[in-house]
Design an enzyme around this catalytic site. Structure first.
Site: not given
Ligand code: PRP
Ligand code: URA
Length: 212
Positions: A107, A111, A203, A206
Protein backbone atom coordinates in the site's frame (compact mmCIF):
# COMPACT_ATOMS: atom_id res chain seq x y z
CA UNK A 1 -22.39 -3.47 8.90
CA UNK A 2 -24.78 -4.73 6.23
CA UNK A 3 -25.12 -8.50 5.88
CA UNK A 4 -23.47 -9.68 2.65
CA UNK A 5 -24.40 -13.08 1.24
CA UNK A 6 -20.81 -13.74 0.15
CA UNK A 7 -19.20 -12.82 3.50
CA UNK A 8 -18.85 -15.17 6.47
CA UNK A 9 -17.55 -13.88 9.79
CA UNK A 10 -16.40 -17.02 11.59
CA UNK A 11 -16.52 -15.60 15.15
CA UNK A 12 -15.46 -18.96 16.64
CA UNK A 13 -14.51 -18.89 20.34
CA UNK A 14 -11.32 -20.91 19.79
CA UNK A 15 -10.21 -18.58 17.01
CA UNK A 16 -11.14 -15.50 19.09
CA UNK A 17 -8.94 -16.79 21.90
CA UNK A 18 -5.95 -16.97 19.56
CA UNK A 19 -6.73 -13.55 18.05
CA UNK A 20 -6.69 -12.00 21.54
CA UNK A 21 -3.08 -13.18 21.96
CA UNK A 22 -2.22 -12.11 18.41
CA UNK A 23 -3.38 -8.53 19.06
CA UNK A 24 -1.29 -8.15 22.21
CA UNK A 25 1.65 -5.83 21.52
CA UNK A 26 3.81 -7.99 23.82
CA UNK A 27 3.36 -11.13 21.67
CA UNK A 28 6.73 -11.81 20.02
CA UNK A 29 7.48 -12.76 16.41
CA UNK A 30 7.74 -16.54 16.95
CA UNK A 31 4.41 -16.84 18.75
CA UNK A 32 2.78 -14.38 16.35
CA UNK A 33 3.81 -16.51 13.35
CA UNK A 34 2.64 -19.72 15.02
CA UNK A 35 -0.75 -18.19 15.86
CA UNK A 36 -1.23 -16.94 12.29
CA UNK A 37 -0.59 -20.49 11.04
CA UNK A 38 -2.92 -22.10 13.59
CA UNK A 39 -5.76 -19.63 12.95
CA UNK A 40 -5.39 -20.17 9.20
CA UNK A 41 -5.72 -23.94 9.61
CA UNK A 42 -8.88 -23.46 11.67
CA UNK A 43 -10.26 -21.02 9.09
CA UNK A 44 -9.51 -23.47 6.26
CA UNK A 45 -11.30 -26.24 8.15
CA UNK A 46 -14.38 -24.04 8.63
CA UNK A 47 -14.49 -22.61 5.12
CA UNK A 48 -14.20 -25.97 3.33
CA UNK A 49 -17.22 -27.62 4.93
CA UNK A 50 -18.85 -27.82 1.50
CA UNK A 51 -15.87 -29.02 -0.59
CA UNK A 52 -16.91 -31.74 -3.08
CA UNK A 53 -15.49 -35.20 -2.40
CA UNK A 54 -15.00 -38.25 -4.61
CA UNK A 55 -15.94 -41.79 -3.67
CA UNK A 56 -13.04 -44.22 -3.12
CA UNK A 57 -12.82 -47.86 -2.08
CA UNK A 58 -10.74 -48.58 1.04
CA UNK A 59 -9.76 -51.99 2.39
CA UNK A 60 -9.78 -51.97 6.15
CA UNK A 61 -8.26 -55.02 7.93
CA UNK A 62 -11.85 -56.36 8.09
CA UNK A 63 -13.61 -55.45 4.84
CA UNK A 64 -13.79 -53.17 1.81
CA UNK A 65 -15.83 -50.01 2.23
CA UNK A 66 -16.71 -46.95 0.22
CA UNK A 67 -15.24 -43.72 1.59
CA UNK A 68 -14.98 -40.06 0.54
CA UNK A 69 -11.78 -38.17 -0.24
CA UNK A 70 -10.99 -34.64 -1.42
CA UNK A 71 -9.33 -34.34 -4.87
CA UNK A 72 -6.33 -32.36 -3.57
CA UNK A 73 -4.76 -31.24 -6.83
CA UNK A 74 -7.73 -28.94 -7.39
CA UNK A 75 -6.63 -26.32 -4.83
CA UNK A 76 -4.25 -23.37 -5.34
CA UNK A 77 -3.04 -21.14 -2.49
CA UNK A 78 -2.26 -17.52 -3.35
CA UNK A 79 -0.77 -15.33 -0.59
CA UNK A 80 -0.66 -11.56 -1.03
CA UNK A 81 2.97 -10.59 -0.25
CA UNK A 82 4.22 -10.11 2.28
CA UNK A 83 1.90 -10.84 5.17
CA UNK A 84 -0.14 -13.49 3.33
CA UNK A 85 3.00 -15.67 3.27
CA UNK A 86 2.55 -16.27 6.98
CA UNK A 87 -0.74 -18.08 6.29
CA UNK A 88 0.47 -20.51 3.58
CA UNK A 89 1.64 -23.32 5.87
CA UNK A 90 -1.66 -23.12 7.75
CA UNK A 91 -3.51 -24.08 4.54
CA UNK A 92 -0.85 -26.65 3.56
CA UNK A 93 -1.58 -28.49 6.81
CA UNK A 94 -4.96 -29.47 5.32
CA UNK A 95 -4.06 -29.36 1.59
CA UNK A 96 -0.44 -30.60 1.57
CA UNK A 97 -0.09 -30.81 -2.20
CA UNK A 98 -1.74 -27.51 -3.09
CA UNK A 99 0.20 -25.38 -5.59
CA UNK A 100 1.22 -21.87 -4.51
CA UNK A 101 1.07 -18.65 -6.53
CA UNK A 102 2.27 -15.25 -5.31
CA UNK A 103 0.88 -11.75 -5.76
CA UNK A 104 3.12 -8.89 -4.58
CA UNK A 105 1.32 -5.71 -3.50
CA UNK A 106 2.11 -2.95 -1.05
CA UNK A 107 0.00 0.00 0.00
CA UNK A 108 1.25 3.45 -0.85
CA UNK A 109 1.49 5.07 2.58
CA UNK A 110 0.00 8.36 1.38
CA UNK A 111 -2.79 7.31 -0.96
CA UNK A 112 -3.36 3.79 0.53
CA UNK A 113 -3.66 2.59 -3.11
CA UNK A 114 -2.18 -0.90 -3.77
CA UNK A 115 1.00 -1.00 -5.90
CA UNK A 116 1.75 -4.21 -7.77
CA UNK A 117 5.33 -5.56 -7.84
CA UNK A 118 5.00 -9.30 -8.52
CA UNK A 119 2.57 -11.86 -9.89
CA UNK A 120 3.38 -15.52 -10.55
CA UNK A 121 0.53 -18.01 -10.63
CA UNK A 122 0.53 -21.80 -11.16
CA UNK A 123 -0.29 -23.15 -14.62
CA UNK A 124 -3.91 -24.20 -14.91
CA UNK A 125 -4.99 -22.05 -11.95
CA UNK A 126 -8.13 -21.08 -13.87
CA UNK A 127 -9.48 -24.62 -13.25
CA UNK A 128 -8.63 -24.66 -9.53
CA UNK A 129 -10.30 -23.58 -6.32
CA UNK A 130 -8.17 -20.57 -5.33
CA UNK A 131 -7.60 -19.60 -1.70
CA UNK A 132 -6.40 -15.99 -1.58
CA UNK A 133 -4.66 -15.16 1.70
CA UNK A 134 -3.97 -11.94 3.58
CA UNK A 135 -4.28 -11.57 7.35
CA UNK A 136 -5.58 -7.98 7.06
CA UNK A 137 -8.51 -6.55 5.08
CA UNK A 138 -8.33 -2.79 5.68
CA UNK A 139 -9.53 -0.53 2.84
CA UNK A 140 -9.95 -3.63 0.64
CA UNK A 141 -7.75 -2.12 -2.09
CA UNK A 142 -5.13 -4.90 -1.99
CA UNK A 143 -7.70 -7.70 -1.93
CA UNK A 144 -9.66 -6.18 -4.85
CA UNK A 145 -6.47 -5.73 -6.90
CA UNK A 146 -5.40 -9.34 -6.22
CA UNK A 147 -8.86 -10.68 -7.13
CA UNK A 148 -8.61 -8.62 -10.32
CA UNK A 149 -5.33 -10.41 -11.27
CA UNK A 150 -6.88 -13.81 -10.56
CA UNK A 151 -9.98 -13.06 -12.63
CA UNK A 152 -7.83 -11.79 -15.51
CA UNK A 153 -6.15 -15.22 -15.46
CA UNK A 154 -9.59 -16.83 -15.74
CA UNK A 155 -10.08 -17.91 -12.09
CA UNK A 156 -13.73 -18.44 -11.25
CA UNK A 157 -13.69 -20.10 -7.85
CA UNK A 158 -12.05 -17.76 -5.37
CA UNK A 159 -12.18 -17.81 -1.59
CA UNK A 160 -10.59 -14.87 0.20
CA UNK A 161 -9.42 -15.53 3.77
CA UNK A 162 -8.58 -12.65 6.12
CA UNK A 163 -8.00 -12.99 9.83
CA UNK A 164 -9.11 -9.44 10.68
CA UNK A 165 -11.46 -7.34 8.56
CA UNK A 166 -12.53 -3.70 8.78
CA UNK A 167 -16.12 -2.82 7.75
CA UNK A 168 -14.75 -0.56 4.96
CA UNK A 169 -12.75 -3.40 3.39
CA UNK A 170 -15.50 -5.98 3.74
CA UNK A 171 -17.96 -3.64 1.98
CA UNK A 172 -15.54 -2.90 -0.85
CA UNK A 173 -14.71 -6.55 -1.60
CA UNK A 174 -18.26 -7.83 -1.07
CA UNK A 175 -19.76 -5.22 -3.42
CA UNK A 176 -17.01 -5.23 -6.07
CA UNK A 177 -16.73 -9.03 -6.22
CA UNK A 178 -20.04 -10.58 -5.10
CA UNK A 179 -18.97 -13.91 -6.67
CA UNK A 180 -15.96 -14.25 -4.31
CA UNK A 181 -16.54 -16.04 -1.00
CA UNK A 182 -15.02 -13.96 1.79
CA UNK A 183 -14.12 -15.53 5.15
CA UNK A 184 -12.93 -13.37 7.99
CA UNK A 185 -12.29 -14.52 11.54
CA UNK A 186 -13.30 -11.32 13.22
CA UNK A 187 -14.76 -7.96 12.22
CA UNK A 188 -13.08 -4.95 13.81
CA UNK A 189 -14.50 -1.47 14.45
CA UNK A 190 -13.01 0.90 11.86
CA UNK A 191 -9.91 2.26 10.14
CA UNK A 192 -7.87 5.11 11.58
CA UNK A 193 -6.70 8.09 9.48
CA UNK A 194 -3.63 6.12 8.33
CA UNK A 195 -5.71 3.16 7.12
CA UNK A 196 -4.85 0.94 10.10
CA UNK A 197 -7.51 -1.34 11.54
CA UNK A 198 -8.79 -0.52 15.07
CA UNK A 199 -8.32 -2.22 17.43
CA UNK A 200 -6.37 -4.41 14.96
CA UNK A 201 -2.93 -5.82 15.63
CA UNK A 202 -0.65 -3.26 13.99
CA UNK A 203 1.31 -4.03 10.83
CA UNK A 204 0.88 -7.76 10.18
CA UNK A 205 3.89 -8.02 7.83
CA UNK A 206 6.24 -6.35 10.32
CA UNK A 207 5.02 -8.59 13.15
CA UNK A 208 5.32 -11.81 11.11
CA UNK A 209 8.79 -11.02 9.79
CA UNK A 210 10.13 -9.00 12.74
CA UNK A 211 11.00 -6.02 10.57
CA UNK A 212 10.04 -3.37 13.16
C1 PRP B 1 -0.97 -4.87 4.42
C2 PRP B 1 -1.77 -6.15 4.52
C3 PRP B 1 -2.61 -6.10 3.26
C4 PRP B 1 -2.89 -4.64 3.11
C5 PRP B 1 -4.29 -4.39 3.60
O1 PRP B 1 0.08 -5.01 3.57
O2 PRP B 1 -1.00 -7.31 4.61
O3 PRP B 1 -1.96 -6.61 2.11
O4 PRP B 1 -1.94 -3.94 3.94
O5 PRP B 1 -4.64 -3.07 3.38
P1 PRP B 1 -5.76 -2.63 2.33
O6 PRP B 1 -6.94 -3.51 2.57
O7 PRP B 1 -6.01 -1.21 2.71
O8 PRP B 1 -5.21 -2.76 0.95
P2 PRP B 1 1.14 -3.84 3.26
O9 PRP B 1 0.69 -3.04 2.10
O10 PRP B 1 1.46 -3.12 4.52
O11 PRP B 1 2.41 -4.64 2.74
P3 PRP B 1 3.33 -5.73 3.47
O12 PRP B 1 2.51 -7.00 3.61
O13 PRP B 1 4.45 -5.89 2.52
O14 PRP B 1 3.74 -5.19 4.81
N1 URA C 1 -2.24 -3.60 7.07
C1 URA C 1 -1.83 -4.06 8.27
O1 URA C 1 -0.87 -4.83 8.37
N2 URA C 1 -2.50 -3.65 9.36
C2 URA C 1 -3.54 -2.81 9.31
O2 URA C 1 -4.13 -2.49 10.35
C3 URA C 1 -3.95 -2.33 8.04
C4 URA C 1 -3.28 -2.75 6.93
Amino acid sequence: MKNYKNVTVLDHPLIKHKIAILRDKNTGTKQFRELIEEITTLMTFESFKEIPTKKVKVETPLETCEQEMVPESSVAIVPILRAGLGMVSGVHTLFPTAKVGHIGLYRDEETLEPKEYYCKLPEGIEHMQVILLDPMLATGGSACAAIGFLKKRGCKNIKLMNIIGAPEGVKKVAETHPDVEVYISTLDRELNEHGYILPGLGDAGDRIFGTK
